[in-house]
Design a protein around this motif. Structure first.
Motif, PDB file in Angstrom:
ATOM      1  N   ARG A   1      -0.699 -27.139 -28.841  1.00  7.82           N
ATOM      2  CA  ARG A   1      -0.815 -26.458 -30.135  1.00  7.82           C
ATOM      3  C   ARG A   1      -1.965 -25.438 -30.104  1.00  7.82           C
ATOM      4  O   ARG A   1      -1.844 -24.325 -30.616  1.00  7.82           O
ATOM      5  N   VAL A   2      -3.106 -25.818 -29.510  1.00  9.83           N
ATOM      6  CA  VAL A   2      -4.253 -24.906 -29.424  1.00  9.83           C
ATOM      7  C   VAL A   2      -3.892 -23.672 -28.600  1.00  9.83           C
ATOM      8  O   VAL A   2      -4.203 -22.533 -28.984  1.00  9.83           O
ATOM      9  N   ILE A   3      -3.209 -23.891 -27.470  1.00  3.34           N
ATOM     10  CA  ILE A   3      -2.810 -22.770 -26.609  1.00  3.34           C
ATOM     11  C   ILE A   3      -1.809 -21.873 -27.336  1.00  3.34           C
ATOM     12  O   ILE A   3      -1.903 -20.640 -27.307  1.00  3.34           O
ATOM     13  N   SER A   4      -0.840 -22.501 -28.010  1.00  3.43           N
ATOM     14  CA  SER A   4       0.185 -21.749 -28.748  1.00  3.43           C
ATOM     15  C   SER A   4      -0.436 -20.907 -29.858  1.00  3.43           C
ATOM     16  O   SER A   4      -0.102 -19.718 -30.024  1.00  3.43           O
TER      17      SER A   4
ATOM     18  N   PHE B   1      -2.074 -15.591 -32.068  1.00  3.47           N
ATOM     19  CA  PHE B   1      -3.143 -14.716 -32.549  1.00  3.47           C
ATOM     20  C   PHE B   1      -3.229 -13.456 -31.681  1.00  3.47           C
ATOM     21  O   PHE B   1      -3.360 -12.339 -32.195  1.00  3.47           O
ATOM     22  N   GLU B   2      -3.159 -13.657 -30.352  1.00  6.40           N
ATOM     23  CA  GLU B   2      -3.243 -12.519 -29.429  1.00  6.40           C
ATOM     24  C   GLU B   2      -2.065 -11.570 -29.622  1.00  6.40           C
ATOM     25  O   GLU B   2      -2.208 -10.342 -29.519  1.00  6.40           O
ATOM     26  N   LYS B   3      -0.869 -12.126 -29.929  1.00  9.78           N
ATOM     27  CA  LYS B   3       0.314 -11.287 -30.162  1.00  9.78           C
ATOM     28  C   LYS B   3       0.115 -10.386 -31.384  1.00  9.78           C
ATOM     29  O   LYS B   3       0.458  -9.198 -31.367  1.00  9.78           O
TER      30      LYS B   3
ATOM     31  N   SER C   1       8.276 -18.166 -25.527  1.00  9.42           N
ATOM     32  CA  SER C   1       7.377 -19.287 -25.286  1.00  9.42           C
ATOM     33  C   SER C   1       5.943 -18.905 -25.608  1.00  9.42           C
ATOM     34  O   SER C   1       5.508 -17.797 -25.299  1.00  9.42           O
ATOM     35  N   ASP C   2       5.250 -19.835 -26.203  1.00  5.15           N
ATOM     36  CA  ASP C   2       3.819 -19.643 -26.442  1.00  5.15           C
ATOM     37  C   ASP C   2       2.995 -20.384 -25.401  1.00  5.15           C
ATOM     38  O   ASP C   2       1.817 -20.670 -25.610  1.00  5.15           O
ATOM     39  N   PHE C   3       3.623 -20.718 -24.284  1.00  7.02           N
ATOM     40  CA  PHE C   3       2.939 -21.375 -23.163  1.00  7.02           C
ATOM     41  C   PHE C   3       3.344 -20.600 -21.909  1.00  7.02           C
ATOM     42  O   PHE C   3       4.491 -20.665 -21.461  1.00  7.02           O
ATOM     43  N   TYR C   4       2.389 -19.880 -21.334  1.00  9.26           N
ATOM     44  CA  TYR C   4       2.706 -18.951 -20.252  1.00  9.26           C
ATOM     45  C   TYR C   4       2.527 -19.600 -18.885  1.00  9.26           C
ATOM     46  O   TYR C   4       2.015 -20.719 -18.761  1.00  9.26           O
ATOM     47  N   LYS C   5       2.918 -18.860 -17.868  1.00  9.21           N
ATOM     48  CA  LYS C   5       2.877 -19.399 -16.510  1.00  9.21           C
ATOM     49  C   LYS C   5       1.465 -19.722 -16.048  1.00  9.21           C
ATOM     50  O   LYS C   5       1.266 -20.620 -15.224  1.00  9.21           O
TER      51      LYS C   5
END
Length: 342
Positions: A134-137, A142-144, A163-167
């Motif tokens: 959730r924190v990463i997402s 926010f960055e988007k 995805s809100d979780f990147y490679k």
């Protein structure tokens, strides 16, 4: 409902069974730390129990450990527009940090086997992972917004949309150790698959292993490898039901008991339910300094217990002798009556 048992009585018994089945030590949870939890809150003890149980090839140091919140909380989406928040409390939890956070480590204390313990461990670890995601997402969302604001109409990649979780994102691994203090060997499941129905489908389901330390099943050599504080607790708990073995253990480990902290004494009293320990520590509670010498006091406590046991045995023997003497008098009187009647 059992015949003759009222609804309130059934509920009371049910609550008692549920409470006992959890096997939690009194005082654990969000309100207050138990004395046993306080022992493991010391970085030295926390690191040592993990190093000797799990991290034998890659030990951590007490300097690597940082405090973490014992609450495991995550907001889970039930539907697109609805969510729920789950919260669980660990007994002790710390982070392993060198240049960056490497792992989340937790300890759960149990005094009885728990038939759902692997699931409970999975649940707490899952909540931590869910919170991390959730924190990463939230950070990516926010960055988007910033990116779209600074460059209107810019095309974002499919990965960023889907995805809100990147490679290059990652999760901090959670490792939970269950420390079991019970007298009998652990009877509950040790991994999630132990809870599955026995079928060909079970082998295809994902499993989850529970790490378990059974204190009273440790060998003497294993206990002796620990430093003074944990050695005194582990040994005292293991031999608390045998006064002779406990006296021998104290004799062999006077270094551990000659400089013992109040926290350690409280933990031993909590785990062994010893009222005697609470009495003998009273004279030391107002003293200065962290460590006190309780070797002699502990030995005297053991001797008093053994003498009390011998006294009880003598009293039982005397009662049996009196009963036999009384029975002998009754039989003798009956025999004399039969002789006179004959």
């Amino acid at each position: 409902m059992m015949k003759g048992e009222t609804g309130s009585a059934v509920e009371k018994n049910r609550n008692k069974k549920v409470s006992a089945s959890k096997g939690k030590i009194g005082g654990q949870g969000k309100e207050k730390d138990s004395a046993t939890a306080l022992v493991f809150k010391k970085n030295k003890n926390f690191a040592e129990v993990f190093n000797r149980t799990l991290f034998t090839e890659m030990p951590i140091s007490e300097e690597d450990l940082i405090e973490k919140d014992i609450r495991e909380t995550a907001t889970l989406h039930v539907t697109k527009d609805a969510h729920t928040t789950l919260t669980r409390y660990r007994d002790v939890v710390k982070g392993v940090k060198r240049e960056y956070l490497l792992a989340i480590l937790g300890i759960e204390n149990q005094t009885v086997s728990h038939n759902l313990m692997p699931f409970r461990v999975l649940e707490m670890d899952f909540l931590n992972y869910a919170r991390q995601i959730r924190v990463i997402s939230d950070q990516h969302k926010f960055e988007k917004k910033i990116k779209e604001r600074e460059s209107p109409g810019i095309a974002l990649s499919g990965e960023e949309y889907l995805s809100d979780f990147y490679k290059d994102d990652y999760l901090i691994p959670c490792i939970t150790l269950v420390v079991y203090w019970g007298n009998e060997p652990w009877q509950g499941p040790r991994k999630l698959s132990d809870l599955f129905v026995n079928s060909k489908w079970s082998v295809m389901a994902s499993d989850y292993q529970m790490h378990l330390l059974e204190v009273q099943q440790m060998t003497d050599d294993e206990i002796k490898k620990y430093d003074a504080e944990l050695r005194s607790i582990f040994g005292f708990v293991k031999y608390s039901h045998n006064k002779r073995q406990l006296r021998d253990f104290i004799d062999q480990n006077e270094d551990a008991f000659s400089d013992i902290s109040m926290t350690t004494i409280d933990a031993i009293a909590e785990l062994t339910h010893s009222t005697e320990l609470k009495k003998i520590k009273s004279p030391y509670e107002s003293g200065e300094g962290d460590g006190i010498d309780m070797c002699q006091a502990l030995k005297e406590m053991i001797e008093e217990g053994r003498e009390e046991g011998r006294k009880e045995e003598r009293e039982k023997t005397n009662c049996i002798i009196k009963e036999l003497q009384e029975e002998n008098r009754r039989l003798k009187a009956k025999l004399e009556a039969l002789v006179l009647a004959g």
